[in-house]
Design an enzyme around this catalytic site. Structure first.
Site, PDB file in Angstrom:
ATOM      1  CE  LYS A 188      28.513  85.556  44.538  1.00 19.33           C
ATOM      2  NZ  LYS A 188      27.854  84.234  44.429  1.00 19.33           N
ATOM      3  CG  ASP A 245      25.224  83.877  41.810  1.00 19.00           C
ATOM      4  OD1 ASP A 245      24.071  83.386  41.429  1.00 19.00           O
ATOM      5  OD2 ASP A 245      25.854  83.306  42.522  1.00 19.00           O
ATOM      6  CD  GLN A 266      21.401  92.223  44.866  1.00 18.83           C
ATOM      7  OE1 GLN A 266      21.366  93.339  44.178  1.00 18.83           O
ATOM      8  NE2 GLN A 266      22.422  91.589  45.150  1.00 18.83           N
ATOM      9  NE  ARG A 321      19.390  82.394  42.002  1.00 16.94           N
ATOM     10  CZ  ARG A 321      20.761  82.133  41.768  1.00 16.94           C
ATOM     11  NH1 ARG A 321      21.371  83.044  42.237  1.00 16.94           N
ATOM     12  NH2 ARG A 321      21.105  81.208  41.416  1.00 16.94           N
ATOM     13  CE  LYS A 333      12.665  87.785  52.242  1.00 16.03           C
ATOM     14  NZ  LYS A 333      12.325  87.738  53.912  1.00 16.03           N
ATOM     15  N   GLY A 334      18.481  90.079  48.952  1.00 11.76           N
ATOM     16  CA  GLY A 334      19.542  90.713  48.771  1.00 11.76           C
ATOM     17  C   GLY A 334      20.339  90.397  49.798  1.00 11.76           C
ATOM     18  CB  ALA A 335      23.125  88.635  50.350  1.00 12.23           C
ATOM     19  NE  ARG A 375      27.496  86.719  49.657  1.00 15.23           N
ATOM     20  CZ  ARG A 375      28.720  86.716  49.127  1.00 15.23           C
ATOM     21  NH1 ARG A 375      29.733  87.446  49.231  1.00 15.23           N
ATOM     22  NH2 ARG A 375      28.979  85.664  48.117  1.00 15.23           N
TER      23      ARG A 375
END
Ligand SMILES: Cc1cc2nc3c(=O)[nH]c(=O)nc-3n(C[C@H](O)[C@H](O)[C@H](O)COP(=O)(O)OP(=O)(O)OC[C@H]3O[C@@H](n4cnc5c(N)ncnc54)[C@H](O)[C@@H]3O)c2cc1C
Length: 309
Positions: A99, A133, A162, A183, A186-188, A286
């Site tokens: 990240k 990420d 995302q 990658r 959906k998104g977190a 998350r």
């Protein structure tokens, strides 16, 4: 309604440094061990060896995010280099995920870019690959800018899109010209309706559309545990006769093992995201927010921990 309130609450707590410090005192006993492979790189490599033996690839993530000091960003960068070295030394089949806020993106973009150039170059020496990420919306544009900058000099780096973001189709089309290795998730994170679709049905619809688009333009990592999305992706792959070298399925450590095993049996490439380290609290929150029913097993673990005192 209750699920949505719970989700927002858990994501809010996940960003609280005080809650993170408190949770560290309880170690991974609260239930995070289900999702986190351990505190040390040695434990994480052991987990990856187990996955490799079952025919799965991995991507190792040394947990950490939102660092506030340059020394912490430098320490995170060192840990990324060490992780790449341990992957090479142990011979496991794994790449690296990270990240950008753990590498100082909030402090100074030039500092973060410098760390990334070093990490991606280091990965290149052993033929490895680094995945950036995607974090909360505030970091989306700076992350994509930094990714574009890195691609001027490196091919062994990929990014994440995302599907809940309204801007995602434009980003995917634009990155298509770079033949980006993407990658798709959906998104977190907790995002306002102005930037992200609030309804699951809209997110799922856009997710599948994006997967289909990316499968026709570049390498696609389909990162989900959603059985119906996986089945629809497989149907598209078969219909379009897309080669098995052009995509992979990705899932998180501790989730969807039966789905992972079934995909491996059918000859698809499967990669498991393996997080490790001390800074597990935000990641854990998350995972709870994605499935508030998971809170039940924390309560069970807390009762068990109290009972054994
Ligand atoms: C490899 C990988 C990398 C990721 N990287 C990022 C990233 O960079 N940025 C980002 O924003 N998000 C990332 N995510 C998280 C992603 O955005 C979703 O929040 C997460 O994958 C849950 O969505 P889903 O696609 O599995 O679908 P969902 O509809 O949420 O879930 C489908 C089914 O999967 C199972 N499931 C899903 N989540 C859980 C859970 N926490 N616990 C137990 N079961 C669960 C349940 O059975 C559920 O019914 C990543 C996910 C994966 C798999």
């Amino acid at each position: 309604m209750f699920e949505s309130i719970m989700r927002h609450m858990l994501l809010g707590i996940g960003k609280s440094p005080a809650a993170g410090r408190l949770a560290k005192r309880y170690g991974l006993k609260l239930g995070a061990a289900r999702f986190v492979a351990g505190r040390t790189i040695e434990e994480a490599i052991t987990a990856v060896q187990g996955l490799n033996a079952a025919g799965k690839l991995a991507t190792l993530d040394h947990l950490g995010e939102y660092v506030a000091h340059a020394e912490d960003a430098a320490a995170s960068a060192e840990m990324c280099i060490r992780t790449l070295d341990e992957i090479a030394a142990s011979g496991v089949q794994s790449n690296l995920s990270l990240k950008l806020t753990s590498l100082g993106l909030d402090l100074e973009e030039g500092l973060c870019l410098g760390h990334m150039q070093r990490i991606v170059s280091h990965a290149g020496k052993t033929g490895n690959f680094v995945r950036i990420d995607m974090e909360d919306y505030a970091h989306c544009e700076p992350t994509l800018d930094l990714y574009r900058e890195l691609r001027k000099t490196h091919d062994n780096v990929g990014v994440v899109i995302q599907a809940y973001l309204r801007r995602a189709p434009d980003d995917i089309r634009e990155l298509g010209s770079l033949r980006a290795n993407m990658r798709l998730v959906k998104g977190a994170y907790k995002e306002p309706e102005t930037v992200a679709y609030p309804r699951k049905s809209d997110v799922d619809k856009q997710f599948l559309e994006l997967i289909q688009l990316q499968l026709t333009q570049g390498y696609t990592a389909i990162a989900t545990h959603d059985r119906s999305i996986i089945e629809a992706s497989l149907a598209f792959i078969e219909e379009q006769r897309i080669s098995k070298d052009c995509y992979e399925f990705q899932m998180l450590y501790g989730i969807g093992e039966d789905l992972q095993d079934a995909l491996v049996r059918d000859g698809h490439r499967v990669r498991v995201y393996v997080p490790f380290g001390e800074d597990w609290f935000g990641y854990f929150m998350r995972r709870l927010a994605e499935r508030p029913a998971n809170v039940g097993f924390i309560l069970k673990n807390m009762r068990r921990a109290r009972g054994s005192r």
